[in-house]
Design an enzyme around this catalytic site. Structure first.
Site, PDB file in Angstrom:
ATOM      1  N   ASP A 105       0.864  -1.207  -0.074  1.00  0.00           N
ATOM      2  CA  ASP A 105       0.013   0.096  -0.023  1.00  0.00           C
ATOM      3  C   ASP A 105       1.061   1.247  -0.015  1.00  0.00           C
ATOM      4  O   ASP A 105       2.051   1.183   0.566  1.00  0.00           O
ATOM      5  CB  ASP A 105      -0.824  -0.180   1.157  1.00  0.00           C
ATOM      6  CG  ASP A 105      -1.620   1.449   1.419  1.00  0.00           C
ATOM      7  OD1 ASP A 105      -2.100   1.733   0.610  1.00  0.00           O
ATOM      8  OD2 ASP A 105      -1.462   1.825   2.605  1.00  0.00           O
ATOM      9  N   GLY A 121      -5.291   2.977  -3.136  1.00  0.00           N
ATOM     10  CA  GLY A 121      -6.623   3.619  -3.371  1.00  0.00           C
ATOM     11  C   GLY A 121      -6.487   4.669  -4.473  1.00  0.00           C
ATOM     12  O   GLY A 121      -7.428   5.168  -5.038  1.00  0.00           O
ATOM     13  N   ASP A 148      -0.086   5.124   0.835  1.00  0.00           N
ATOM     14  CA  ASP A 148      -0.328   6.199   1.936  1.00  0.00           C
ATOM     15  C   ASP A 148      -0.497   5.520   3.527  1.00  0.00           C
ATOM     16  O   ASP A 148      -1.203   4.523   3.798  1.00  0.00           O
ATOM     17  CB  ASP A 148      -1.755   7.168   1.828  1.00  0.00           C
ATOM     18  CG  ASP A 148      -1.576   7.776   0.564  1.00  0.00           C
ATOM     19  OD1 ASP A 148      -0.764   8.719   0.572  1.00  0.00           O
ATOM     20  OD2 ASP A 148      -2.063   7.520  -0.502  1.00  0.00           O
TER      21      ASP A 148
END
Length: 268
Positions: A9, A44, A11
């Site tokens: 991932d 995301g 952030d």
């Protein structure tokens, strides 16, 4: 355990609070690459918010992949070409745009690496998302949206306390029809049915013929849960909430303490 693929991932995980990759993390990723491990960034963000970090890590090549919009799109890392996607349609958009208005929260959507909102008073969380992910932001009244548009995700955005209250007004049936994720205290994300980072990592892994027990996934929020559960080795960041730490097989240090580097150096 012989790890062949690491999905990371961005952030709160790969990036520190200044949204930077620290030298320690960069060095650990480089060493894993040199050992023949495939590195996949799974975020995301839309692709244009991922690409600068692919470039920093030397992952912007034709034999690398990345996952954007929490799993709704999988890209060639060198040019952003979408190789797999599962999108929402305009009918879905109309439903959630109206629902957001009814429950009194801000709302924006992602389409073709652009952010659109019908909120005349644009949320500062929407502005923050556009700024941090290098994604163009457009105010567009509902009657000016093109009805043939498709969307990689919808985002219900507001202050954490407002979203905590709003969740109780979400109809129970939408959890069966859509994938609903809390990606940050101020973001609720809506994706097509069964879309998440875990299913996207699985598709990349099957393409590369890598089985789950040879996969490490590292994340820090609710939108990372699916990939942490899928991987043979799910790693939660030290800054992750307890719900994420509970499903992980290993909890590393925080993103301010080079937690990704600690995990990679321990298991690779």
């Amino acid at each position: 355990m012989s790890i062949k693929l690491i999905a990371i991932d961005l952030d709160g995980t790969l990036l520190n609070k200044q949204h930077e990759i620290t030298p320690e993390v960069k060095q650990a990723v480089q060493r894993a690459k040199e050992a023949g491990v495939k590195i996949v960034l799974a975020s995301g963000r839309a692709f244009n918010g991922i690409y600068p970090y692919l470039k920093t890590l030397g992952l912007d090549t034709s034999n690398c992949y990345c996952i954007s919009n929490n799993g709704s799109q999988i890209h060639q890392a060198d040019n952003g070409e979408v190789i797999i996607q599962d999108l929402l349609n305009f009918e879905d958009y109309l439903y959630f745009e109206n629902l957001a208005r009814e429950i009194g929260v801000h709302f924006h959507v992602i389409s073709d690496n652009k952010i659109y909102t019908t909120n005349r008073h644009i949320s500062h969380f929407t502005c923050q998302e556009a700024f941090l992910s290098w994604t163009p932001l457009y105010y567009r009244p509902l009657n000016e949206m093109q009805t043939d548009m498709y969307f990689s995700k919808f985002m219900i955005v507001d202050a954490p306390a407002v979203l905590d209250n709003a969740i109780q007004y979400l109809p129970a049936n939408i959890y069966e029809q859509y994938s609903i994720l809390r990606s940050a205290p101020y973001f609720i994300e809506v994706l097509n049915t069964h879309v998440n980072k875990g299913s996207a990592v699985q598709k990349v892994a099957e393409h590369l013929k890598i089985t789950p027990e040879k996969i490490m996934c590292i994340g820090d929020q609710g939108n990372d849960l699916a990939m942490l559960k899928y991987a043979g080795l799910g790693v939660a960041m030290g800054n992750a909430p307890e719900e994420v730490k509970k499903v992980a097989k290993f909890v590393t240090l925080s993103n301010e303490e080079h937690g990704v580097a600690v995990a990679i150096n321990k298991f690779i």
